[in-house]
Scaffold this motif. Structure first.
Motif, short mmCIF file in Angstrom:
data_model
loop_
_atom_site.label_atom_id
_atom_site.label_comp_id
_atom_site.label_asym_id
_atom_site.label_seq_id
_atom_site.Cartn_x
_atom_site.Cartn_y
_atom_site.Cartn_z
N LYS A 1 21.38 23.60 32.62
CA LYS A 1 21.33 22.89 31.35
C LYS A 1 22.60 22.07 31.15
O LYS A 1 23.70 22.58 31.36
CB LYS A 1 21.17 23.86 30.18
CG LYS A 1 19.78 24.37 30.00
CD LYS A 1 19.66 25.12 28.69
CE LYS A 1 18.20 25.44 28.44
NZ LYS A 1 17.99 25.92 27.08
N THR A 2 22.41 20.83 30.77
CA THR A 2 23.51 20.02 30.27
C THR A 2 23.17 19.77 28.80
O THR A 2 22.16 20.26 28.30
CB THR A 2 23.63 18.67 31.04
OG1 THR A 2 22.52 17.84 30.69
CG2 THR A 2 23.68 18.90 32.54
N ALA A 3 23.99 19.00 28.12
CA ALA A 3 23.73 18.75 26.71
C ALA A 3 22.38 18.08 26.49
O ALA A 3 21.67 18.38 25.53
CB ALA A 3 24.84 17.89 26.12
N SER A 4 21.99 17.16 27.39
CA SER A 4 20.79 16.37 27.11
C SER A 4 19.71 16.40 28.19
O SER A 4 18.62 15.89 27.96
CB SER A 4 21.19 14.91 26.88
OG SER A 4 21.80 14.38 28.03
N ARG A 5 19.98 16.98 29.33
CA ARG A 5 18.99 17.00 30.40
C ARG A 5 19.14 18.27 31.22
O ARG A 5 20.12 18.98 31.13
CB ARG A 5 19.17 15.81 31.37
CG ARG A 5 18.94 14.45 30.79
CD ARG A 5 17.44 14.18 30.60
NE ARG A 5 17.18 12.82 30.19
CZ ARG A 5 17.26 12.37 28.95
NH1 ARG A 5 17.63 13.18 27.99
NH2 ARG A 5 16.97 11.14 28.65
N LEU A 6 18.17 18.52 32.07
CA LEU A 6 18.28 19.57 33.06
C LEU A 6 18.70 18.95 34.38
O LEU A 6 18.29 17.83 34.71
CB LEU A 6 16.92 20.25 33.28
CG LEU A 6 16.35 21.10 32.17
CD1 LEU A 6 15.00 21.67 32.60
CD2 LEU A 6 17.29 22.23 31.80
N LEU A 7 19.50 19.66 35.13
CA LEU A 7 19.77 19.30 36.52
C LEU A 7 18.89 20.21 37.34
O LEU A 7 18.94 21.44 37.21
CB LEU A 7 21.24 19.53 36.88
CG LEU A 7 22.24 18.58 36.28
CD1 LEU A 7 23.65 18.96 36.72
CD2 LEU A 7 21.94 17.15 36.67
#
Length: 172
Positions: A143-149
């Motif tokens: 998880k990042t602030a706005s997307r998944l890696l």
């Protein structure tokens, strides 16, 4: 940074250049890439591995990593898609070949995360705020602030909701 990398990392043997900005710029301006390009493949008694051997992934031409896998090895590879130094396409091609050479099971021992917008190791218009070592187990989606890696070959797909939230994406 480019001139010091060129002098110290990408040529064999390394070239001594003063570290002040003027000396580095002068070195870069005077470097004849066409005449010296093969220095990345050179070796000497003191430097038995070329810069290319040091800077490319193991078995880069036909990656299998059979001994590493058999020994229970595991590793994580991340690469900024916006990296101006090393091609993210080359890393993706390496991983694709590794995956093919392992019957599509490379993800069992290697996780590869292409990071959209990330420059060389961090920064850029990116999703570079993540923790690859947040658990004692191999990460899946990060998880990042706005997307998944997502680990390759999966990619983050929008599934609905707030487009600025990683909760609105799944790895597919």
């Amino acid at each position: 940074m480019g001139s010091s990398s060129l002098a110290q990392v990408f040529t064999t043997p390394p070239i001594e250049v003063a570290g002040d900005p003027d000396s580095l710029v002068d070195f870069l301006k005077g470097f004849d890439l066409q005449a010296r390009a093969q220095e990345i493949y050179a070796t000497t008694a003191e430097y038995p591995e070329s810069a290319m051997e040091v800077m490319t992934p193991p078995g880069s031409d036909d990656p299998k990593l059979a001994e590493f896998k058999a020994a229970g090895g595991k590793f994580i590879v991340f690469h900024g898609v916006g990296d101006p130094v090393f091609s993210a396409n080359a890393t993706a091609n390496w991983y694709d070949a590794l995956n093919a050479n392992n019957g599509g099971d490379a993800g069992d021992f290697v996780r590869y995360y292409p990071v959209s917008g990330m420059a060389h190791c961090s920064g850029g218009a990116t999703l570079d705020q993540y923790d690859l070592f947040e658990k004692d187990e191999a990460p899946e989606a990060l998880k990042t602030a706005s997307r998944l890696l997502c680990p390759a070959p999966k990619v983050a797909r929008y599934t609905g909701g707030d487009a600025a939230s990683s909760d609105s994406f799944t790895c597919q």
